[in-house]
Design a protein around this motif. Structure first.
Motif, PDB file in Angstrom:
ATOM      1  N   LEU A 196      -3.930  30.604  12.080  1.00 16.06           N
ATOM      2  CA  LEU A 196      -2.489  30.608  12.290  1.00 16.06           C
ATOM      3  C   LEU A 196      -1.740  30.747  10.978  1.00 16.06           C
ATOM      4  O   LEU A 196      -0.560  30.512  10.895  1.00 16.06           O
ATOM      5  CB  LEU A 196      -2.067  29.325  13.001  1.00 16.06           C
ATOM      6  CG  LEU A 196      -2.682  29.160  14.381  1.00 16.06           C
ATOM      7  CD1 LEU A 196      -2.304  27.808  14.953  1.00 16.06           C
ATOM      8  CD2 LEU A 196      -2.289  30.272  15.297  1.00 16.06           C
TER       9      LEU A 196
ATOM     10  N   SER B 144       0.661  26.227  16.104  1.00 11.45           N
ATOM     11  CA  SER B 144       0.825  25.937  14.678  1.00 11.45           C
ATOM     12  C   SER B 144       1.232  24.491  14.451  1.00 11.45           C
ATOM     13  O   SER B 144       0.692  23.815  13.570  1.00 11.45           O
ATOM     14  CB  SER B 144       1.883  26.875  14.071  1.00 11.45           C
ATOM     15  OG  SER B 144       1.497  28.214  14.203  1.00 11.45           O
TER      16      SER B 144
ATOM     17  N   MET C  55       4.160  25.094   9.007  1.00  9.82           N
ATOM     18  CA  MET C  55       3.593  26.266   9.676  1.00  9.82           C
ATOM     19  C   MET C  55       4.416  26.662  10.886  1.00  9.82           C
ATOM     20  O   MET C  55       4.445  27.827  11.273  1.00  9.82           O
ATOM     21  CB  MET C  55       2.145  25.987  10.096  1.00  9.82           C
ATOM     22  CG  MET C  55       1.174  25.926   8.948  1.00  9.82           C
ATOM     23  SD  MET C  55      -0.484  25.536   9.490  1.00  9.82           S
ATOM     24  CE  MET C  55      -0.910  27.021  10.385  1.00  9.82           C
ATOM     25  N   CYS C  56       5.078  25.655  11.481  1.00  9.52           N
ATOM     26  CA  CYS C  56       5.902  25.963  12.653  1.00  9.52           C
ATOM     27  C   CYS C  56       7.056  26.868  12.265  1.00  9.52           C
ATOM     28  O   CYS C  56       7.502  27.698  13.047  1.00  9.52           O
ATOM     29  CB  CYS C  56       6.428  24.679  13.300  1.00  9.52           C
ATOM     30  SG  CYS C  56       7.418  23.647  12.228  1.00  9.52           S
TER      31      CYS C  56
ATOM     32  N   THR D  36      -0.169  26.773   4.501  1.00  6.75           N
ATOM     33  CA  THR D  36      -1.528  26.604   5.007  1.00  6.75           C
ATOM     34  C   THR D  36      -2.226  25.373   4.480  1.00  6.75           C
ATOM     35  O   THR D  36      -3.380  25.140   4.826  1.00  6.75           O
ATOM     36  CB  THR D  36      -2.378  27.844   4.646  1.00  6.75           C
ATOM     37  OG1 THR D  36      -2.378  28.001   3.234  1.00  6.75           O
ATOM     38  CG2 THR D  36      -1.810  29.093   5.281  1.00  6.75           C
TER      39      THR D  36
ATOM     40  N   SER E  98       5.219  30.434  11.460  1.00  4.32           N
ATOM     41  CA  SER E  98       4.601  31.115  12.588  1.00  4.32           C
ATOM     42  C   SER E  98       5.616  31.776  13.486  1.00  4.32           C
ATOM     43  O   SER E  98       5.350  32.811  14.073  1.00  4.32           O
ATOM     44  CB  SER E  98       3.775  30.125  13.403  1.00  4.32           C
ATOM     45  OG  SER E  98       4.605  29.155  13.980  1.00  4.32           O
TER      46      SER E  98
END
Length: 539
Positions: free
Chosen positions: A404, A125, A425-426, A416, A429
């Motif tokens: 992801l 991600s 996103m980290c 996204t 995720s």
């Protein structure tokens, strides 16, 4: 019945604190400063450039600083458990090893398998976030090229394989395989740049900020709502931005924001995987964990305060809050400084995601629960096979176009967008692999550990067993917020893990062999056979 009893005992066999014949093959070269930089770099990712705007606008308003305080306290609960385990068990493996020495082999495997999923998805991600952010800076050249030549268009997959992200992962895997000391130097450089950029943001916010933005009245919010809805009159208009003041969404909104902010502190656990590479783990690991969490809290607290002082919370851009805020105060060019800081933060976050993965793989392979070649080390005392394998697996996610954009707990923002917001996103995720899950295991393990082994002179968690139990409840609450799709993905991942454990690990367990023989041979990458006949030195 007797064979079944023996089988159940094999699932719960525990690894001793100082197993007979186990010898460390790592180079002890890391200092406390290295650990603090690693923890800060991994935890203080690019989410700091995005998260404050999303939470302040939709959940907390100016009281986001209270949200971060609550989230930091919950994180410190888990951090203290990590700190004591890291000091008492100075070996690589993190929560996997802590589970093995306290509750048994099967739960240890489950914990380690969960950690691997977290690191794989987190690495992939962040790599895609780095690629997207860099692509935006150069005018979407890469994105347009890949869309024209490698467009996929399949449900459940990304638009195109992100080969740049895959290549970035492999480059960093090569750096990590080369040596931990060199990786630590690179991490410290990028972390220092990130901190300098955040200091610039904080100073700018307090210089150009207006305390009136923490005291916005109801009338201003009604006018903003009418303007947002393109209404010509404010008659019978209800504010969509809360009631104003410091707690515009009430204290419930502040608590909701804290649940989202909790994931901003995920990442410090990578410090615990360095136990066999630290010069003085019993001192450095507790200090590294506590110091990194404190620094990250201060950074989140100050940046969110500066942001809500610069600009009214209801006007914040949820995608790129800092660049828009600088435009609002007339400092438009500062957005390029923010972009540099974001790339540095993504770099350290990516390194922090990749760093612990091969060490957990190595620990599980050394114990025989995963394939033995993963436990080989290079002449520079680096787990080279595990590191390169981790890079290949994590690199396949973006290169094979795996989507992801995964579900997150209620209150988390959508992560996204193909711009700087991809950096968050980290944060999103890591919830997929049950970020709170290993927290629950390690907190329960600490209670077992505390009453099974004599007290140590090293760092100890206060208020046992109350503090770990409170941490368990906090993390269980966060786990139940996960959606059905997330649980389905988790079930598939665990099914694969159980196939590996019951098909390979349970039969090749080193602890099983240790119970039958007094010595176990370990093969190094040079092909030499060494008998593990020495115990780990005590610190």
């Amino acid at each position: 019945i007797f064979p079944y009893i023996l089988y159940s005992f094999s699932l719960s066999r525990r690894k001793p604190l100082e197993p007979e014949g186990e010898e460390s093959t790592f180079n002890r070269c890391l200092t406390t400063l290295d650990l603090v930089a690693l923890g800060v770099g991994s935890t203080l990712g690019a989410g700091v450039y995005v998260l404050s705007g999303e939470v302040a606008r939709t959940s907390s308003g100016p009281s986001i600083i209270i949200s971060f305080f609550i989230a930091a306290v919950a994180s410190i609960f888990a951090g203290l458990c990590y700190a004591e385990f890291g000091a008492r068990v100075p070996k690589t493996g993190s929560a996997y090893l802590y589970s093995y020495v306290t509750v048994g082999e099967l739960l240890a495997f489950i914990t380690g398998w969960n950690l691997l999923l977290s690191y794989v998805i987190g690495t992939s991600s962040v790599a895609r976030a780095w690629s997207g952010t860099f692509d935006d800076l150069i005018g979407n050249v890469m994105g347009n090229f890949f869309k024209e030549n490698l467009y996929m268009g399949l449900q459940g997959l990304a638009e195109y394989p992100d080969l740049f992200a895959a290549g970035l992962i492999m480059v960093l895997a090569g750096l990590l395989a080369f040596g931990v000391q060199e990786s630590a130097i690179v991490n410290k450089i990028f972390t220092a740049i990130n901190i300098l950029v955040l200091l610039f943001v904080i100073v700018a916010g307090f210089v150009k900020g207006d305390i009136g933005n923490w005291q916005i009245g109801q009338e201003a919010l009604i006018n903003a709502t009418a303007e947002f809805q393109n209404l010509t009159s404010t008659v019978n208009v209800t504010s969509m931005f809360g009631d104003g003041g410091f707690f515009p969404y009430g204290f419930d909104g502040t608590i909701s924001g804290a649940a989202t902010c909790f994931y901003a502190f995920v990442g410090f656990d990578c410090i615990a995987t360095t136990s066999e590479e630290v010069k003085n783990p019993q001192k450095s690991i507790p200090l590294g964990i506590v110091a990194s969490l404190l620094i990250c809290f201060l950074a989140y607290f100050a940046v969110s305060a500066a942001l809500t002082l610069m600009m009214p919370y209801y006007m914040l851009n949820v995608n790129s809050p800092l660049p828009v805020a600088f435009e609002y105060i007339g400092w438009g060019p500062a957005k390029y400084v923010v972009a540099v800081g974001s790339l540095c933060a993504l770099s350290t976050s990516l390194l922090g995601s990749m760093f612990p993965m091969p060490r957990v793989l190595f620990a599980m392979a050394r114990d025989g629960l995963l394939f033995k070649p993963l436990s080989k080390v290079s002449a520079r005392q680096s787990p080279v096979i595990a590191t390169l394998s981790s890079g290949v697996v994590a690199g396949n996610a973006p290169s094979l176009s795996l989507s992801l954009s995964l579900p997150s707990p209620p209150g988390s923002c959508s992560l996204t967008d193909r711009n700087i917001t991809q950096s968050q996103m980290c944060l999103n995720s890591r919830t997929v692999s049950f970020g709170p899950g290993p927290c629950v295991v390690r907190c329960l393990c600490l209670c077992v550990f505390k009453f099974s082994y004599p007290p140590a002179i090293c760092s100890q968690v206060p208020f046992l067993p109350v503090l770990p139990v409170v941490s368990v409840f906090v993390n269980v609450y966060l786990m139940v917020q996960l959606g059905g799709d997330t649980w389905m993905r988790y079930a598939i991942w665990m099914a694969v893990g159980f196939l590996i454990y019951f098909g390979y690990g349970i039969r090749n367990s080193v602890q099983k062999q240790r119970n039958q023989t007094s010595q176990v041979e370990i093969e190094t990458i040079s092909g030499m056979m060494e008998k593990e006949a020495f115990k780990e030195d005590k610190f």
